[in-house]
Design an enzyme around this catalytic site. Structure first.
Site, PDB file in Angstrom:
ATOM      1  N   ASP A  37       2.345-104.021  21.044  1.00 47.98           N
ATOM      2  CA  ASP A  37       1.388-102.944  21.319  1.00 47.98           C
ATOM      3  C   ASP A  37       1.040-102.285  19.988  1.00 47.98           C
ATOM      4  O   ASP A  37       1.811-102.389  19.027  1.00 47.98           O
ATOM      5  CB  ASP A  37       1.970-101.896  22.293  1.00 47.98           C
ATOM      6  CG  ASP A  37       0.885-101.232  23.135  1.00 47.98           C
ATOM      7  OD1 ASP A  37      -0.048-100.656  22.546  1.00 47.98           O
ATOM      8  OD2 ASP A  37       0.948-101.319  24.364  1.00 47.98           O
ATOM      9  N   PHE A  76      -1.878-107.701  28.826  1.00 48.52           N
ATOM     10  CA  PHE A  76      -2.327-106.387  29.296  1.00 48.52           C
ATOM     11  C   PHE A  76      -3.115-105.650  28.220  1.00 48.52           C
ATOM     12  O   PHE A  76      -3.645-104.574  28.484  1.00 48.52           O
ATOM     13  CB  PHE A  76      -1.132-105.491  29.648  1.00 48.52           C
ATOM     14  CG  PHE A  76      -0.318-105.960  30.803  1.00 48.52           C
ATOM     15  CD1 PHE A  76      -0.781-105.825  32.098  1.00 48.52           C
ATOM     16  CD2 PHE A  76       0.920-106.541  30.608  1.00 48.52           C
ATOM     17  CE1 PHE A  76      -0.025-106.248  33.171  1.00 48.52           C
ATOM     18  CE2 PHE A  76       1.690-106.965  31.675  1.00 48.52           C
ATOM     19  CZ  PHE A  76       1.219-106.824  32.956  1.00 48.52           C
ATOM     20  N   SER A  85      -9.475-107.426  37.011  1.00 49.01           N
ATOM     21  CA  SER A  85      -9.748-106.242  37.819  1.00 49.01           C
ATOM     22  C   SER A  85     -10.659-106.604  38.976  1.00 49.01           C
ATOM     23  O   SER A  85     -11.517-107.486  38.852  1.00 49.01           O
ATOM     24  CB  SER A  85     -10.438-105.199  36.941  1.00 49.01           C
ATOM     25  OG  SER A  85     -11.043-104.209  37.733  1.00 49.01           O
ATOM     26  N   TYR A 144     -16.795-102.576  30.309  1.00 46.12           N
ATOM     27  CA  TYR A 144     -15.370-102.845  30.587  1.00 46.12           C
ATOM     28  C   TYR A 144     -15.249-103.949  31.632  1.00 46.12           C
ATOM     29  O   TYR A 144     -14.533-104.938  31.453  1.00 46.12           O
ATOM     30  CB  TYR A 144     -14.677-101.559  31.088  1.00 46.12           C
ATOM     31  CG  TYR A 144     -13.451-101.839  31.907  1.00 46.12           C
ATOM     32  CD1 TYR A 144     -12.280-102.251  31.309  1.00 46.12           C
ATOM     33  CD2 TYR A 144     -13.492-101.747  33.306  1.00 46.12           C
ATOM     34  CE1 TYR A 144     -11.167-102.568  32.080  1.00 46.12           C
ATOM     35  CE2 TYR A 144     -12.393-102.061  34.072  1.00 46.12           C
ATOM     36  CZ  TYR A 144     -11.238-102.469  33.455  1.00 46.12           C
ATOM     37  OH  TYR A 144     -10.143-102.788  34.215  1.00 46.12           O
ATOM     38  N   LYS A 181     -13.939-108.254  31.660  1.00 52.64           N
ATOM     39  CA  LYS A 181     -13.026-108.944  32.588  1.00 52.64           C
ATOM     40  C   LYS A 181     -13.710-110.205  33.128  1.00 52.64           C
ATOM     41  O   LYS A 181     -13.076-111.267  33.233  1.00 52.64           O
ATOM     42  CB  LYS A 181     -12.623-108.012  33.739  1.00 52.64           C
ATOM     43  CG  LYS A 181     -11.852-106.782  33.303  1.00 52.64           C
ATOM     44  CD  LYS A 181     -10.467-107.129  32.781  1.00 52.64           C
ATOM     45  CE  LYS A 181      -9.677-105.921  32.340  1.00 52.64           C
ATOM     46  NZ  LYS A 181      -8.452-106.245  31.610  1.00 52.64           N
ATOM     47  N   LEU A 237      -9.003 -91.072  39.427  1.00 49.26           N
ATOM     48  CA  LEU A 237      -8.635 -90.027  40.384  1.00 49.26           C
ATOM     49  C   LEU A 237      -7.203 -89.502  40.212  1.00 49.26           C
ATOM     50  O   LEU A 237      -6.998 -88.295  40.062  1.00 49.26           O
ATOM     51  CB  LEU A 237      -8.836 -90.556  41.813  1.00 49.26           C
ATOM     52  CG  LEU A 237      -8.480 -89.565  42.910  1.00 49.26           C
ATOM     53  CD1 LEU A 237      -9.401 -88.351  42.889  1.00 49.26           C
ATOM     54  CD2 LEU A 237      -8.531 -90.242  44.286  1.00 49.26           C
TER      55      LEU A 237
HETATM   56  N1  UFG Z   1     -12.948 -89.597  41.936  1.00 50.88           N
HETATM   57  C1  UFG Z   1     -13.219 -88.274  42.216  1.00 50.88           C
HETATM   58  N2  UFG Z   1     -12.938 -87.370  41.240  1.00 50.88           N
HETATM   59  C2  UFG Z   1     -12.446 -87.709  40.016  1.00 50.88           C
HETATM   60  C3  UFG Z   1     -12.171 -89.070  39.755  1.00 50.88           C
HETATM   61  C4  UFG Z   1     -12.451 -89.980  40.739  1.00 50.88           C
HETATM   62  O1  UFG Z   1     -13.687 -87.916  43.305  1.00 50.88           O
HETATM   63  O2  UFG Z   1     -12.248 -86.825  39.176  1.00 50.88           O
HETATM   64  C5  UFG Z   1     -13.230 -90.584  42.983  1.00 50.88           C
HETATM   65  C6  UFG Z   1     -14.273 -91.593  42.533  1.00 50.88           C
HETATM   66  O3  UFG Z   1     -15.568 -91.079  42.756  1.00 50.88           O
HETATM   67  C7  UFG Z   1     -13.931 -92.787  43.409  1.00 50.88           C
HETATM   68  C8  UFG Z   1     -12.404 -92.674  43.583  1.00 50.88           C
HETATM   69  O4  UFG Z   1     -12.076 -91.339  43.241  1.00 50.88           O
HETATM   70  O5  UFG Z   1     -14.548 -92.640  44.641  1.00 50.88           O
HETATM   71  C9  UFG Z   1     -11.641 -93.615  42.697  1.00 50.88           C
HETATM   72  O6  UFG Z   1     -12.115 -93.470  41.377  1.00 50.88           O
HETATM   73  P1  UFG Z   1     -11.345 -94.048  40.117  1.00 50.88           P
HETATM   74  O7  UFG Z   1     -12.154 -93.722  38.910  1.00 50.88           O
HETATM   75  O8  UFG Z   1      -9.928 -93.614  40.145  1.00 50.88           O
HETATM   76  O9  UFG Z   1     -11.333 -95.599  40.412  1.00 50.88           O
HETATM   77  P2  UFG Z   1     -12.550 -96.613  40.612  1.00 50.88           P
HETATM   78  O10 UFG Z   1     -12.357 -97.186  41.975  1.00 50.88           O
HETATM   79  O11 UFG Z   1     -13.847 -96.049  40.288  1.00 50.88           O
HETATM   80  O12 UFG Z   1     -12.229 -97.628  39.437  1.00 50.88           O
HETATM   81  C10 UFG Z   1     -11.113 -98.425  39.492  1.00 50.88           C
HETATM   82  C11 UFG Z   1     -10.558 -98.703  38.092  1.00 50.88           C
HETATM   83  C12 UFG Z   1     -11.501 -99.526  37.287  1.00 50.88           C
HETATM   84  C13 UFG Z   1     -11.950-100.714  38.042  1.00 50.88           C
HETATM   85  C14 UFG Z   1     -12.487-100.314  39.399  1.00 50.88           C
HETATM   86  C15 UFG Z   1     -12.897-101.459  40.260  1.00 50.88           C
HETATM   87  O13 UFG Z   1     -10.318 -97.510  37.417  1.00 50.88           O
HETATM   88  O14 UFG Z   1     -10.816 -99.978  36.145  1.00 50.88           O
HETATM   89  O15 UFG Z   1     -11.485 -99.607  40.099  1.00 50.88           O
HETATM   90  O16 UFG Z   1     -11.807-102.226  40.561  1.00 50.88           O
HETATM   91  F1  UFG Z   1     -12.926-101.339  37.351  1.00 50.88           F
END
Ligand code: UFG
Length: 338
Positions: free
Chosen positions: A32, A81, A125, A150, A154, A201
């Site tokens: 890393d 990773f 992903s 990003y 992948k 999230l």
């Molecule tokens: N969300 C909120 N508030 C926040 C952050 C997120 O409401 O502050 C919501 C988003 O709108 C979404 C859900 O929480 O509906 C999940 O969001 P994330 O950003 O945690 O995750 P995503 O599903 O958008 O993205 C994840 C990974 C990415 C990957 C993607 C698809 O973080 O690396 O899944 O597999 F590309």
């Protein structure tokens, strides 16, 4: 015993996977450059497992340094990773993402080829599916268009691996498509620790619960497709995810060659609102939130069909949403003064 080389070994998923590898009596060499992790993770992994492993502080773009690791160690397989993962940052700085993720993977594969090491596990992903106007994703679906550079990295690396296998079918490759990893090791010693304001999230919920950020914005509460109007995701405990890598390695040990693709998810989507409410309840903490407009690019529901991993790897996610919330908060509490 031949060793497993883990790149990105002090990162969120890498560190949990090293714990599982060591607990399964595998010898580990980790790499890393701490671009998105901290050095103390090394000691913490050793503390959790009571086992030692070799570590190199190396940027995997420096090919000659990767060469040296292969000269100094007898490597059996590589789990990759290393790579940047912030969706929003990748939109602002695409070159940084293409260079690091794609060139880094090519470097590794070239060195592996030169040394006759053909066993490779790739951290992909679910984002490679893109938006296919459905909610449940199966491995035999075509890859789509990722919504960010990003995600495109992948897709590109998956394609490179397919072409590589086509050119030389002595390669032995597992592509693992992760859904939404959350949670932390139950010791509270390792977990997700993003720098700055998080995008995802769970890290955001953790910072709000810890009063580092005032309020969580829930992006959209008017999605017709979900039970409470907020988006639904296939949240998956990082320890379950790490165990999926051990199963994938066992599969490669058995198969000798091939290219295998697996979804790693629970198959059970939970909404953003359910996640927040569960976090508050199991941890007895407040998470102030407000509803905000939809976030561009978000799909209403997105979850895995995990059948193939169950049938071929004998892997199923076992931890519950309560475990995910409890372990995430435990990690924050145990690391408050760091
Ligand atoms: N969300 C909120 N508030 C926040 C952050 C997120 O409401 O502050 C919501 C988003 O709108 C979404 C859900 O929480 O509906 C999940 O969001 P994330 O950003 O945690 O995750 P995503 O599903 O958008 O993205 C994840 C990974 C990415 C990957 C993607 C698809 O973080 O690396 O899944 O597999 F590309």
């Amino acid at each position: 015993m031949k060793k497993i080389l883990v790149t990105g070994g002090t990162g969120y998923i890498g560190s949990h996977t090293i714990v599982e590898l060591l607990e399964n009596d595998r010898e580990v060499v980790a790499v890393d450059d701490f671009s998105n992790s901290k050095e103390d993770v090394i000691e913490k992994i050793k503390k959790i497992t009571g086992k030692d492993f070799k570590f190199y502080n190396v940027d995997y773009l420096k090919k000659e340094k990767i060469e040296k690791i292969f000269q100094e160690n007898e490597i059996d397989a590589v789990i990759n990773f290393a790579g940047y993962k912030a969706v929003a940052e990748s939109i602002k700085e695409p070159l940084k993402y293409y260079k690091n993720n794609v060139c880094g993977a090519i470097n590794l594969l070239e060195v592996m080829q030169e040394h006759g090491v053909k066993k490779f596990v790739f951290s992909s992903s679910a984002t490679v599916y893109g938006n296919q106007n459905c909610s449940k994703y199966t491995e035999n679906m075509e890859r789509g268009h990722a919504s960010s550079p990003y995600g495109t990295t992948k897709i590109m690396i998956e394609k490179i691996l397919e072409d590589l296998y086509f050119s030389d079918n002595t390669w032995n490759i597992a592509i693992l498509r992760y859904f939404n990893p959350v949670g932390a090791h139950e010791s509270g010693l390792i977990g997700e620790n993003p720098q700055g304001i998080p995008n995802n999230l769970m890290p955001f919920i953790m910072k709000v619960a810890n009063k580092e950020i005032d309020c969580l914005n829930i992006f959209g509460n008017d999605y017709k497709e979900t039970k409470d109007g907020t988006c639904a995701r296939d949240f998956l405990h990082v320890v379950d995810l790490a165990k999926g890598h051990i199963k994938a390695l066992e599969k490669l040990d058995k198969e000798k060659n091939g290219i295998f693709v697996y979804n790693l998810g629970t198959g059970n989507p939970y909404t953003v609102q359910e996640m927040v409410e569960t976090f508050k309840k199991v941890n007895n903490v407040d998470v102030p939130y407000k509803y905000a407009p939809r976030r561009s690019g978000d799909l209403p529901i997105f979850y895995s069909d995990p059948t193939k991993a169950k049938e071929e790897l004998n892997w199923t996610a076992e931890k519950t949403i309560e475990d995910m919330c409890k372990d995430s908060w435990n990690f924050v509490v145990k690391n408050k003064n760091n």
